[in-house]
Design a protein around this motif. Structure first.
Motif, mmCIF file in Angstrom:
data_model
loop_
_atom_site.group_PDB
_atom_site.id
_atom_site.type_symbol
_atom_site.label_atom_id
_atom_site.label_comp_id
_atom_site.label_asym_id
_atom_site.label_seq_id
_atom_site.Cartn_x
_atom_site.Cartn_y
_atom_site.Cartn_z
ATOM 1 N N SER A 89 -21.416 -53.354 41.201
ATOM 2 C CA SER A 89 -22.516 -52.397 41.251
ATOM 3 C C SER A 89 -23.181 -52.536 42.612
ATOM 4 C CB SER A 89 -23.536 -52.696 40.147
ATOM 5 O OG SER A 89 -24.651 -51.831 40.293
ATOM 6 N N PRO A 90 -23.585 -51.423 43.226
ATOM 7 C CA PRO A 90 -24.222 -51.527 44.543
ATOM 8 C C PRO A 90 -25.708 -51.871 44.432
ATOM 9 C CG PRO A 90 -23.973 -49.222 43.985
ATOM 10 C CD PRO A 90 -23.390 -50.011 42.831
ATOM 11 N N SER A 91 -25.989 -53.000 43.838
ATOM 12 C CA SER A 91 -27.369 -53.482 43.746
ATOM 13 C C SER A 91 -27.313 -54.952 43.356
ATOM 14 C CB SER A 91 -28.149 -52.698 42.681
ATOM 15 O OG SER A 91 -27.601 -52.939 41.400
ATOM 16 N N LEU A 92 -28.413 -55.621 43.594
ATOM 17 C CA LEU A 92 -28.515 -57.018 43.184
ATOM 18 C C LEU A 92 -28.983 -57.021 41.744
ATOM 19 C CD1 LEU A 92 -28.325 -59.911 44.353
ATOM 20 C CD2 LEU A 92 -30.765 -59.762 44.824
ATOM 21 N N TYR A 125 -22.520 -43.119 43.683
ATOM 22 C CA TYR A 125 -23.097 -43.545 44.969
ATOM 23 C C TYR A 125 -22.079 -43.636 46.100
ATOM 24 C CZ TYR A 125 -26.825 -44.354 41.734
ATOM 25 O OH TYR A 125 -27.770 -44.156 40.763
ATOM 26 N N ASN A 126 -21.000 -42.868 45.982
ATOM 27 C CA ASN A 126 -20.055 -42.748 47.087
ATOM 28 C C ASN A 126 -19.761 -41.280 47.323
ATOM 29 O OD1 ASN A 126 -18.883 -45.439 48.093
ATOM 30 N ND2 ASN A 126 -18.883 -45.729 45.869
ATOM 31 N N GLU A 127 -19.153 -40.991 48.477
ATOM 32 C CA GLU A 127 -18.632 -39.659 48.770
ATOM 33 C C GLU A 127 -17.119 -39.695 48.556
ATOM 34 O OE1 GLU A 127 -19.837 -36.657 49.854
ATOM 35 O OE2 GLU A 127 -21.848 -37.406 49.388
ATOM 36 N N GLN A 147 -34.218 -43.880 51.353
ATOM 37 C CA GLN A 147 -35.131 -44.602 50.474
ATOM 38 C C GLN A 147 -34.271 -45.699 49.827
ATOM 39 O OE1 GLN A 147 -37.323 -41.760 48.065
ATOM 40 N NE2 GLN A 147 -37.592 -43.314 46.490
ATOM 41 N N HIS A 175 -20.864 -30.261 42.922
ATOM 42 C CA HIS A 175 -21.363 -31.462 43.587
ATOM 43 C C HIS A 175 -20.791 -31.668 44.972
ATOM 44 C CE1 HIS A 175 -21.741 -32.184 39.240
ATOM 45 N NE2 HIS A 175 -22.824 -32.861 39.545
ATOM 46 N N ARG A 220 -32.203 -46.810 42.962
ATOM 47 C CA ARG A 220 -33.287 -47.003 43.926
ATOM 48 C C ARG A 220 -32.785 -47.488 45.289
ATOM 49 N NH1 ARG A 220 -37.450 -50.573 42.266
ATOM 50 N NH2 ARG A 220 -38.888 -49.386 43.559
ATOM 51 N N ASN A 221 -31.524 -47.852 45.386
ATOM 52 C CA ASN A 221 -30.933 -48.158 46.699
ATOM 53 C C ASN A 221 -30.314 -46.935 47.353
ATOM 54 O OD1 ASN A 221 -31.631 -50.854 46.540
ATOM 55 N ND2 ASN A 221 -29.699 -51.446 45.570
ATOM 56 N N PHE A 222 -30.311 -45.800 46.614
ATOM 57 C CA PHE A 222 -29.656 -44.593 47.109
ATOM 58 C C PHE A 222 -30.590 -43.385 46.965
ATOM 59 C CE2 PHE A 222 -26.350 -47.617 46.340
ATOM 60 C CZ PHE A 222 -25.436 -47.399 47.366
ATOM 61 N N ASN A 223 -31.776 -43.532 47.526
ATOM 62 C CA ASN A 223 -32.688 -42.392 47.708
ATOM 63 C C ASN A 223 -33.234 -41.785 46.420
ATOM 64 O OD1 ASN A 223 -31.896 -42.697 50.433
ATOM 65 N ND2 ASN A 223 -30.150 -41.328 50.088
ATOM 66 N N ARG A 224 -33.151 -42.524 45.312
ATOM 67 C CA ARG A 224 -33.624 -41.960 44.051
ATOM 68 C C ARG A 224 -34.706 -42.837 43.435
ATOM 69 N NH1 ARG A 224 -30.236 -38.462 41.248
ATOM 70 N NH2 ARG A 224 -28.317 -37.934 42.350
ATOM 71 N N ASP A 225 -35.557 -42.178 42.628
ATOM 72 C CA ASP A 225 -36.576 -42.920 41.885
ATOM 73 C C ASP A 225 -36.130 -43.191 40.461
ATOM 74 O OD1 ASP A 225 -38.469 -42.890 44.020
ATOM 75 O OD2 ASP A 225 -38.822 -40.773 43.555
ATOM 76 N N TYR A 252 -26.747 -48.628 52.303
ATOM 77 C CA TYR A 252 -26.517 -49.775 51.413
ATOM 78 C C TYR A 252 -25.023 -50.107 51.357
ATOM 79 C CZ TYR A 252 -27.594 -53.122 47.738
ATOM 80 O OH TYR A 252 -27.763 -54.283 47.032
#
Lengths: 457, 457
Positions: free
Chosen positions: B60-63, B101-103, A198, B196, B136-141, A105
């Motif tokens: 934010s990394p999402s719409l 959501y970053n490294e 995902q 982490h 939900r854009n980064f492998n999580r529910d 993403y």
């Protein structure tokens, strides 16, 4: 051999003071150029003045080796290219980024953003990052296997494409009167659930001028070639002889055809290191001066690392040891390993001689000579099934790129083999590639039609 | 109340056509500005003309939500600011990026790169990203819990600082004669192994003009305030009344002091939405025009989402339901939730009225009036312990920023309360903050001295 010759494509591979590892020691070089945006912007503008297709930065998310003997470290290429986009108008902008150490993403979004910023000039050199040093910067003790990296890369690219196609080209309505900015039915969320990723949503960036970035690839291993045949639109590669380059060229085109693609849509660009002089003797002098400035003990350490040996196993004045690891044992850059070993064995080079050859272009072919000789060599490869164009790796920067643009490019132009003006505004346009249609639209239309039919029954 | 008044700091918070959700519908607005670098570059240049400290992008990394009713999506801020860096010379450049959501290696490197590109003008607004859509854009529910996100943020920042300090300021020697580019002993690899993150190496970017980016933070929850007290150098915050802003200001300064920091090194910048007119009546007209253009049904859906309610539980013409979730039940933006509820209860607003108030600045204080009235309001807050400066959020862009720069800034300058020329070249310089020393150097020296002593025994 060829009928009407195809136009050449030229990419400038940029790297601090140049591709020769001792270039920074020349009086003309700025040893602080690794962090100088003015340096890179000037190089980009020079490439644009020469009407080159693109510029390109290699990359790895780790510090390679030590900082003792040559400029080390590099600014992150996507932000460098975003800055350069603001200072240029036509040149294509290709950044390397790793599928192993990014999330789709974030990376798909960054490339989409630069495509908007640059008006359609971005390309992505897709790498899987073959060093343990990088792995150890991302929560790992070991380098993931070659196969595991390529499996992740394959799925990464699937997700990236879904994200780039997650807005229909017509999704933005901008209807102020009705108060309707966009049409939610023309969003196609990724809805991806796979082995590695995902990703539920749509990208938060509308579809870009190029649809998606030009996809570039540079691995020449078996996995790398398979990946390239399926996905790459341009391939950077390294060969020492025209015969090897021809074999690779034929293999990649065949694989692309087998994968159902148009072989002309996969451009093969071998890397070449031009070392130019107004006479051949002058060019040789520059080359010798550069090789003299290499610190051999340091280069020996790097060579040992690439061959998975201990430095003590190499003797500067002898050939490589008779027994070496096989390519299968290399989890890093497999094809680079084989290239180095083949070169050393074929020409029976001592380690010192091998270091000299590799110091110039890290395994890429060096063409040393006058502008006419370099132009002839380029056309020889291009006209004999070895290349669609070239990845130009000047030994010294900026002077080597200026010499190429001012002396070699005009010869190619005079022969009608290279553009004298840009005919396109996008990187895809320069490479003669079409903007990809959005496959999600066709799927959405099909599904809507099916819905209407079901409803009308 | 104050002795000699401290200089004000002003940041321009940029957002497509402006902070009012209906701003895109005005005749003057470009509804395609979300993807227009020309639009953002012009805004940055306007802010620079006004000698503002910085510009800032949220992210934010999402719409967020749907695309139906207002411009949605946004270019990724780090690449946008890299491009803007190339087109400006002094204005500070603050990008939001998520620690969830970053490294750390990738993000620390990108900020370090932009600091080099901009000559020391980058800032990082550190967020933990409070939406399920992003998860939900980064492998999580599920959205990770508020506490888990802040624990990761804490360690993320530790790692980032180790990386920014992993090159000594004197590590690059550039000694061409000796063939020594750098001193490997002046590299301090991160060598981080925590809960982490495990990050072994040094960054592949030399220490930057600012040492590290200006660190900005915007969460006002308990976790957010604790994080800010330990790390933030500037805080963006949202308050409706001067009393609330004063209480927050005093609390943050006290916490910073308790954490052993200089309270003057933590600047508090409340967000304000200036709506300007040449008369107060003219300003009110603009405000009413904007509120009239809001589509209430859409805004109601967004409000319900922020309050963790179903839209059916809200009635446009009634007050909020008597029973609402508590802040503890909110895993998203806790302080925003409380602000909205307090505002509605305090002023007994109907949902429709609440939407009007929030539509302008999403909970930030709106100052509507003449340039003189807005300047007076700014000085009232600044002189009474509520603010060190302001996060300026124009309702309409670019016109609102132009009006602020051309009409409000000159009043503040005439009163001697705002710079008329830049006195510094870096963002830290604008905010009156020193370049941080490299703590790793002191450690390395201490350890070397210990080695020498041990050796000499």
């Amino acid at each position: 051999m060829s009928t009407s010759p195809k136009p050449l494509h030229l990419n400038a591979f940029l790297m601090s003071t140049g591709h020769h590892e001792a270039s920074w020691r020349l009086p003309e070089s700025d040893p602080y150029s690794t962090t100088s945006i003015a340096h890179y912007a000037k190089l980009a503008q020079t490439a644009e003045r020469g009407r080159l297709d693109s510029i390109f930065f290699a990359d790895s998310p780790s510090l390679w080796g030590t900082i003792g003997r040559r400029p080390s470290g590099s600014l992150e290429p996507t932000v460098v290219l975003a800055a350069i986009a603001a200072l240029t108008t036509r040149i294509g902008l290709i950044a390397t980024a790793s599928t192993t150490y990014n999330e789709p993403y974030n990376l798909a979004r960054r490339f989409a953003s630069i495509d908007h910023i640059s008006g359609g000039r971005v390309g992505w050199n897709i790498v899987t990052t073959a060093t343990l040093d990088a792995a150890r910067n991302f929560n790992r003790d070991e380098l993931p296997s070659h196969a595991a990296r390529y499996a992740r890369a394959e799925e990464f690219l699937q997700v990236a494409k879904k994200l780039w196609d997650s807005w229909d080209d017509k999704a933005v309505l901008a209807d102020k009167e009705a108060g309707l900015w966009g049409d939610d039915r023309l969003l196609y969320p990724a809805a991806h659930a796979g082995e590695h990723f995902q990703v539920a949503g749509a990208l938060n960036v509308p579809r870009t001028p190029q649809g998606h970035p030009l996809l570039v690839q540079a691995g020449s291993s078996e996995d790398g070639r398979a990946f390239a045949a399926n996905h790459a639109e341009a391939i950077f590669t390294a060969w020492q002889t025209i015969e090897e380059a021809q074999a690779f060229y034929a293999d990649v085109k065949r694989r692309a055809k087998d994968a159902g693609r148009d072989p002309d849509g996969v451009l093969v660009l071998p890397g070449i290191v031009p070392v130019l002089g107004s006479t051949e003797a002058e060019a040789r002098l520059l080359e010798e001066e550069l090789d003299r400035l290499i610190v051999p003990e340091y280069a020996l350490g790097n060579l040992a690392k690439q061959l998975k040996l201990d430095p003590s196993e190499l003797d500067l004045d002898k050939e490589l040891p008779a027994v070496l690891p096989t390519e299968d044992e290399i989890e890093g850059a497999k094809s680079r390993f084989t290239l180095i070993v083949d070169l050393a064995r074929r020409e029976r080079l001592t380690v010192r001689q091998l270091i000299g050859r590799l110091g110039g272009g890290r395994g890429h072919r060096t063409f040393t000579g006058t502008p006419e000789q370099v132009a002839d060599a380029i056309l020889d490869w291009a006209d004999n099934g070895a290349a669609d164009g070239f990845n130009i790796m000047p030994a010294v920067l900026p002077s080597g790129l200026e010499a190429f643009v001012d002396q070699v490019v005009p010869i190619l132009q005079a022969k009608g083999r290279f553009r004298t003006e840009y005919e396109a505004t996008t990187l895809r346009g320069h490479y003669g590639l079409a903007r990809p249609e959005n496959p999600r639209r066709a799927e959405a239309v099909a599904s809507a039609v099916k819905g209407v039919l079901a409803h009308s029954r």
